[in-house]
Motif scaffolding. Sequence first.
Motif, PDB file in Angstrom:
ATOM      1  N   ARG A 292       0.067  -7.149  15.719  1.00  0.00           N
ATOM      2  CA  ARG A 292       0.883  -5.935  15.670  1.00  0.00           C
ATOM      3  C   ARG A 292      -0.079  -4.746  15.657  1.00  0.00           C
ATOM      4  N   GLN A 293      -0.160  -4.035  16.771  1.00  0.00           N
ATOM      5  CA  GLN A 293      -1.128  -2.947  16.917  1.00  0.00           C
ATOM      6  C   GLN A 293      -0.398  -1.628  17.173  1.00  0.00           C
ATOM      7  N   ALA A 294      -0.716  -0.636  16.358  1.00  0.00           N
ATOM      8  CA  ALA A 294      -0.171   0.701  16.587  1.00  0.00           C
ATOM      9  C   ALA A 294      -0.802   1.289  17.840  1.00  0.00           C
ATOM     10  N   VAL A 295       0.018   1.901  18.674  1.00  0.00           N
ATOM     11  CA  VAL A 295      -0.457   2.517  19.906  1.00  0.00           C
ATOM     12  C   VAL A 295       0.257   3.855  20.079  1.00  0.00           C
TER      13      VAL A 295
ATOM     14  N   VAL B 202      -5.305   1.977  27.913  1.00  0.00           N
ATOM     15  CA  VAL B 202      -5.113   0.716  28.612  1.00  0.00           C
ATOM     16  C   VAL B 202      -3.908   0.868  29.527  1.00  0.00           C
ATOM     17  N   ARG B 203      -4.099   0.554  30.786  1.00  0.00           N
ATOM     18  CA  ARG B 203      -3.035   0.686  31.785  1.00  0.00           C
ATOM     19  C   ARG B 203      -2.478  -0.690  32.105  1.00  0.00           C
TER      20      ARG B 203
ATOM     21  N   LEU C  56      -1.111   2.863  27.388  1.00  0.00           N
ATOM     22  CA  LEU C  56      -1.171   2.721  25.935  1.00  0.00           C
ATOM     23  C   LEU C  56      -2.543   3.152  25.421  1.00  0.00           C
ATOM     24  N   VAL C  57      -2.524   3.926  24.348  1.00  0.00           N
ATOM     25  CA  VAL C  57      -3.761   4.330  23.670  1.00  0.00           C
ATOM     26  C   VAL C  57      -3.764   3.652  22.308  1.00  0.00           C
TER      27      VAL C  57
ATOM     28  N   VAL D 274      -3.503   8.094  15.230  1.00  0.00           N
ATOM     29  CA  VAL D 274      -4.488   8.865  16.000  1.00  0.00           C
ATOM     30  C   VAL D 274      -5.198   7.900  16.934  1.00  0.00           C
ATOM     31  N   GLY D 275      -5.245   8.226  18.210  1.00  0.00           N
ATOM     32  CA  GLY D 275      -5.868   7.352  19.190  1.00  0.00           C
ATOM     33  C   GLY D 275      -7.329   7.089  18.903  1.00  0.00           C
TER      34      GLY D 275
END
Length: 351
Positions: free
Chosen positions: A28-31, A77-78, A88-89, A95-96
């Motif tokens: 689970r990654q915040a983007v 990331v595209r 997606l960042v 914060v990216g």
Amino acid sequence: MDERLAAIAPARLRAEPVTLSRPTSVLRQAVRVRDGWRERDALCEIDPARLRLTDARGSRSVAWPDLRAISVEGDHVRIITPAAVLVLVPALDRVGEPALAPPFAHVLEQARAGTLDPSTGALHDLANTIDRAQDAFAEADDPVVPVAVGVCTALVGLILVASIPIVLQLVARVAPAPGAFVIQPRIAPYDPRTLIAAFAGAAALAAAVARIGLGEPARIWARGTLRGWHRNAPGPAAPARRAIARLVLEPRVAALVGVIALALLLPSAFMRTTVDAAGIHSASGLPVLSRDHAWADVTDVVPLSVGVTERSEGFAVMLVFSDGSRLSTRGRDLFGGSERMFFDFARVRAP
């Protein structure tokens, strides 16, 4: 007994609803989902079957076989899917974080190939990169950075407040034809457009100097500041520190604000009134807006008493028109002759 259970089991299975459990997410990654110039917070969940993206607009899922391409472009990331292209960042605390893009893309590639191991490989590299981001901020957390950027913004801003009106008026200044006068308004340093252009430009310049002079540590400090990673951050100074951090990350926003304010100031710089034998011609500074008065429209020429510090002659000139409007040289620059010469010129031609 077994035959009886076998007979009633199908009936019970048909009567009771069957609940399908949601597959356990491997990651689970915040983007931040980039949509043009805008970004919005989202949660990216990866499980053995699909990629699921949830944000304020809802949730979408993409099965791994449907992912056509995954690439890293700068800090994002595209992902190309049959329905859309996702940008997606990877983010930490909303914060990216550019350093997370390559390992995050590697995780997606392994998940699509079915080789993702929860304890090693790409997931392990992603976790290590997150730890390194926190360690890098601890090294770059220098209290001198916000002070230097803030002081530079204030000093350069004050210089620009004084110089912008002078420069614009010099650029817009025109020499009147022989026998004519030009009245040009002055741009005040305290004009809101001047203040915004000066300090926005100074902020953009200070941020650019910090980014060039300090390099990547300046960006690391700014991202960590916006995430609230400070160990010893005084409460009253926190808002200013966060504003400077956002400025360091996005100096182009301040530059854009300064350019817009300067563009709004240009019409005032090129606004002028030309007075000649044919009449009074007022230009607003915009291409299509102007107004002319004939000398027959002038009902009076009035001298206005002013201090010698404003006019060496001790007076300014005001023209009163038949429609009730007025034109005065007070607070304006007069080119083509002295105040006395302009007064005598207007008195001769006014009815």
